[in-house]
Design an enzyme around this catalytic site. Structure first.
Site, short mmCIF file in Angstrom:
data_model
loop_
_atom_site.label_atom_id
_atom_site.label_comp_id
_atom_site.label_asym_id
_atom_site.label_seq_id
_atom_site.Cartn_x
_atom_site.Cartn_y
_atom_site.Cartn_z
N SER A 11 27.17 55.81 57.77
CA SER A 11 26.59 56.16 59.37
C SER A 11 27.59 56.09 60.30
CB SER A 11 25.62 55.13 59.61
OG SER A 11 25.96 53.91 59.54
N ASN A 12 28.93 55.38 60.02
CA ASN A 12 29.83 55.54 60.96
C ASN A 12 31.12 55.65 60.24
OD1 ASN A 12 30.99 55.39 63.38
ND2 ASN A 12 31.49 53.17 63.53
N LEU A 28 22.06 49.21 54.13
CA LEU A 28 21.38 47.81 53.73
C LEU A 28 20.46 47.34 54.72
CD1 LEU A 28 24.33 45.91 52.56
CD2 LEU A 28 22.37 46.57 51.24
N SER A 88 32.80 37.76 64.88
CA SER A 88 33.59 38.32 65.99
C SER A 88 33.68 37.36 66.94
CB SER A 88 32.69 39.48 66.68
OG SER A 88 33.18 39.89 67.86
N TYR A 94 25.62 42.56 70.81
CA TYR A 94 26.42 42.71 69.80
C TYR A 94 27.04 41.24 69.29
CZ TYR A 94 30.74 42.99 67.03
OH TYR A 94 31.58 42.69 66.13
N LYS A 107 26.15 38.75 66.03
CA LYS A 107 26.98 38.02 65.22
C LYS A 107 26.77 36.57 65.15
CE LYS A 107 29.72 41.70 63.99
NZ LYS A 107 29.83 41.92 62.60
N TYR A 118 36.80 38.00 64.38
CA TYR A 118 37.82 39.13 64.29
C TYR A 118 38.01 38.85 65.98
CZ TYR A 118 36.04 41.20 59.95
OH TYR A 118 35.71 41.82 58.81
N ASN A 157 34.02 54.04 71.21
CA ASN A 157 33.64 52.95 72.27
C ASN A 157 34.84 52.07 72.62
OD1 ASN A 157 30.56 53.06 72.95
ND2 ASN A 157 30.74 53.11 70.31
N ASN A 158 35.66 52.10 71.73
CA ASN A 158 36.83 51.14 71.73
C ASN A 158 38.16 51.64 72.21
OD1 ASN A 158 35.62 49.84 68.52
ND2 ASN A 158 35.26 48.89 70.51
N ARG A 189 42.88 41.44 75.85
CA ARG A 189 42.23 41.15 74.62
C ARG A 189 43.27 40.86 73.57
NH1 ARG A 189 38.58 41.69 77.37
NH2 ARG A 189 36.63 42.65 77.12
N ARG A 220 32.73 48.04 82.51
CA ARG A 220 31.58 48.31 81.68
C ARG A 220 30.56 46.97 81.15
NH1 ARG A 220 33.86 49.52 75.54
NH2 ARG A 220 34.36 47.45 75.73
C1 WQD Z 1 38.73 46.57 74.94
C2 WQD Z 1 39.31 46.63 76.39
C3 WQD Z 1 37.48 47.47 77.68
C4 WQD Z 1 37.56 51.36 76.00
C5 WQD Z 1 36.00 45.02 70.34
C6 WQD Z 1 34.76 45.44 69.55
C7 WQD Z 1 33.99 44.46 68.95
C8 WQD Z 1 34.68 43.33 68.68
C9 WQD Z 1 35.39 42.75 69.65
C10 WQD Z 1 35.11 42.69 66.24
C11 WQD Z 1 38.26 46.23 77.15
C12 WQD Z 1 38.76 48.50 77.69
C13 WQD Z 1 37.87 50.02 76.44
C14 WQD Z 1 37.80 52.41 77.15
C15 WQD Z 1 38.57 50.62 78.44
N1 WQD Z 1 35.41 43.47 67.39
N2 WQD Z 1 38.31 49.67 77.43
N3 WQD Z 1 38.44 51.98 78.25
O1 WQD Z 1 35.00 45.51 73.79
O2 WQD Z 1 36.74 43.55 73.23
O3 WQD Z 1 35.24 44.62 71.57
O4 WQD Z 1 36.50 43.81 69.90
O5 WQD Z 1 34.11 42.25 66.13
O6 WQD Z 1 33.56 44.98 67.65
O7 WQD Z 1 34.06 46.53 70.03
O8 WQD Z 1 36.83 46.05 72.40
O9 WQD Z 1 38.20 48.16 72.42
O10 WQD Z 1 35.92 48.20 73.46
O11 WQD Z 1 37.73 46.98 74.66
O12 WQD Z 1 39.02 50.11 79.62
O13 WQD Z 1 37.45 53.53 76.93
O14 WQD Z 1 39.37 47.87 76.68
O15 WQD Z 1 37.06 47.22 79.10
O16 WQD Z 1 38.59 45.38 78.59
P1 WQD Z 1 35.99 44.92 72.87
P2 WQD Z 1 37.35 47.52 73.11
#
Ligand code: WQD
Length: 344
Positions: A37-38, A62, A130, A154, A158, A182, A203-204, A236, A299
């Site tokens: 799916s991803n 699953l 996470s 999310y 977890k 993580y 998304n990331n 982060r 966001r």
């Molecule tokens: C990082 C920073 C956003 C996208 C991730 C995973 C999650 C978990 C924790 C493991 C933030 C900024 C992002 C964009 C942006 N991992 N950003 N523009 O939200 O910390 O969560 O790590 O469990 O699975 O989603 O990571 O990469 O989405 O965001 O400015 O287009 O980048 O605001 O400050 P996040 P992210």
């Protein structure tokens, strides 16, 4: 029975595929359970190309209620050293918009997996948790005793999974749970053959920046520059996916040392935070590409800053990160440049 098989749920995904390669190189037989799916079926070919051995595949979502008997039958006939459970949805922002889906999938997979583990008599699980379980209740860096308080569905999914596993370990003598919290996985295998290829709009941060660098996206939307951080953008703790994969092998080794069951929890991060703009600059330097940015609103579900204290993983698992931000950017770009359209 030879317990050298390891089940990798979500094993065709970004993190799972890197773990699969290292497990095979370490002499384990790998069984991947994934519904693509991803992720892409092409990843299985890449794992075989990298490791020389093709993992067994059970193609299955699953979270589907009646999958337990079918999956258990497909897994029968082997001895399993353990399960590494990665299957699940993982986008913070998306989870705010789709809470029901996130709880149904992320909790459903774990509950079904526990029933399957009972049937195949496997007592070790390494769970992909996470850092989002910490929310923003702890000054950085946060260790495993930090206050718990997710800010999005999310993160709550977890946390609920950690609770499910803890209750299961308490009720089943000898059942060993290792929760790996993580921080932010990025980068790619140095070969450039596997890497992060999210479906649709990423998304990331890293995959989005990489798609800007390779010309698939116009500019990066920076989600807010008014946080109380070094430059106003989110901070982060980014961790190279190879470091993260190595952390899973160290956790599995610890689980197999028979500590009598129970729950252990480890942060997997570098202990150093970088802001969005610092990442943009590092990626531009590593790729030689300009990364246009546009500052937009915050966001939903985001926090200002989170950085790991990963001393416990070093002390108990003998694991620590080896790769810095520059290497993360170099390897992520190498993957994206070699695969501009991902695994298409
Ligand atoms: C990082 C920073 C956003 C996208 C991730 C995973 C999650 C978990 C924790 C493991 C933030 C900024 C992002 C964009 C942006 N991992 N950003 N523009 O939200 O910390 O969560 O790590 O469990 O699975 O989603 O990571 O990469 O989405 O965001 O400015 O287009 O980048 O605001 O400050 P996040 P992210």
């Amino acid at each position: 029975m030879n317990a050298r098989s390891v089940i990798l749920t979500g094993g065709a995904g970004y993190i799972g595929s890197h773990i699969a390669v290292l497990l095979i190189e370490a002499g384990y037989e790998v069984v991947i359970i994934d519904d693509f799916s991803n992720s892409s079926p092409a990843v299985i070919d890449r794992i075989e190309k990298l490791s020389g051995i093709r993992p067994q595949l059970v193609e299955q979502d699953l979270s589907v209620p009646d999958c337990v008997d079918g999956v258990s039958a497909a897994l029968a006939g082997r001895g399993y050293a353990g399960v590494i459970h990665l299957a699940g949805l993982k986008a913070v922002g998306e989870s705010v918009a789709q809470p029901g889906r996130y709880y149904r999938v992320n909790l459903g997979t774990t509950l079904n997996l526990l029933s399957i583990m009972e049937k195949i008599k496997c007592n070790n699980i390494v769970f992909s948790s996470s850092a989002t379980v910490y929310g923003e209740l702890n000054p950085p860096p946060v260790d495993e005793s930090g206050k718990i308080g997710p800010t999005n569905p999310y993160g709550f999914s977890k946390l609920f999974n950690e609770q499910i596993l803890a209750d299961y370990a308490a009720a089943n003598q000898g059942f060993q749970v290792i929760n790996l919290r993580y921080f932010n996985p990025v980068g790619a295998h140095p070969s450039g053959l596997i890497g992060e290829d999210p479906k649709g709009i990423p998304n990331n941060l890293f995959p989005y920046i990489a798609q800007v660098a390779v010309g698939r996206r116009e500019a990066l939307n920076v989600f807010g520059d008014d946080y109380d951080t070094v430059d106003g953008t989110g901070v982060r703790d980014y961790i190279h996916v190879m470091d993260l994969a190595e952390g899973h092998l160290a956790a599995l080794k610890f689980a197999l040392e028979d500590h009598g069951g129970g729950v252990a929890c480890f942060n997997l991060g570098c202990g150093r935070g970088y802001s969005v703009l610092e990442v943009v600059n590092a990626f531009a330097a590593a790729s030689g590409k300009e990364i246009p940015v546009k500052v937009v609103g915050r966001r939903a579900g985001d926090i200002a800053e989170i950085v790991a204290d990963a001393a416990q993983a070093e002390k108990i698992l003998g694991w620590k990160t080896q790769r810095d931000l520059n290497q993360m950017c170099i390897d992520h770009w190498h993957w994206q440049e070699q695969n501009p359209d991902g695994f298409a």
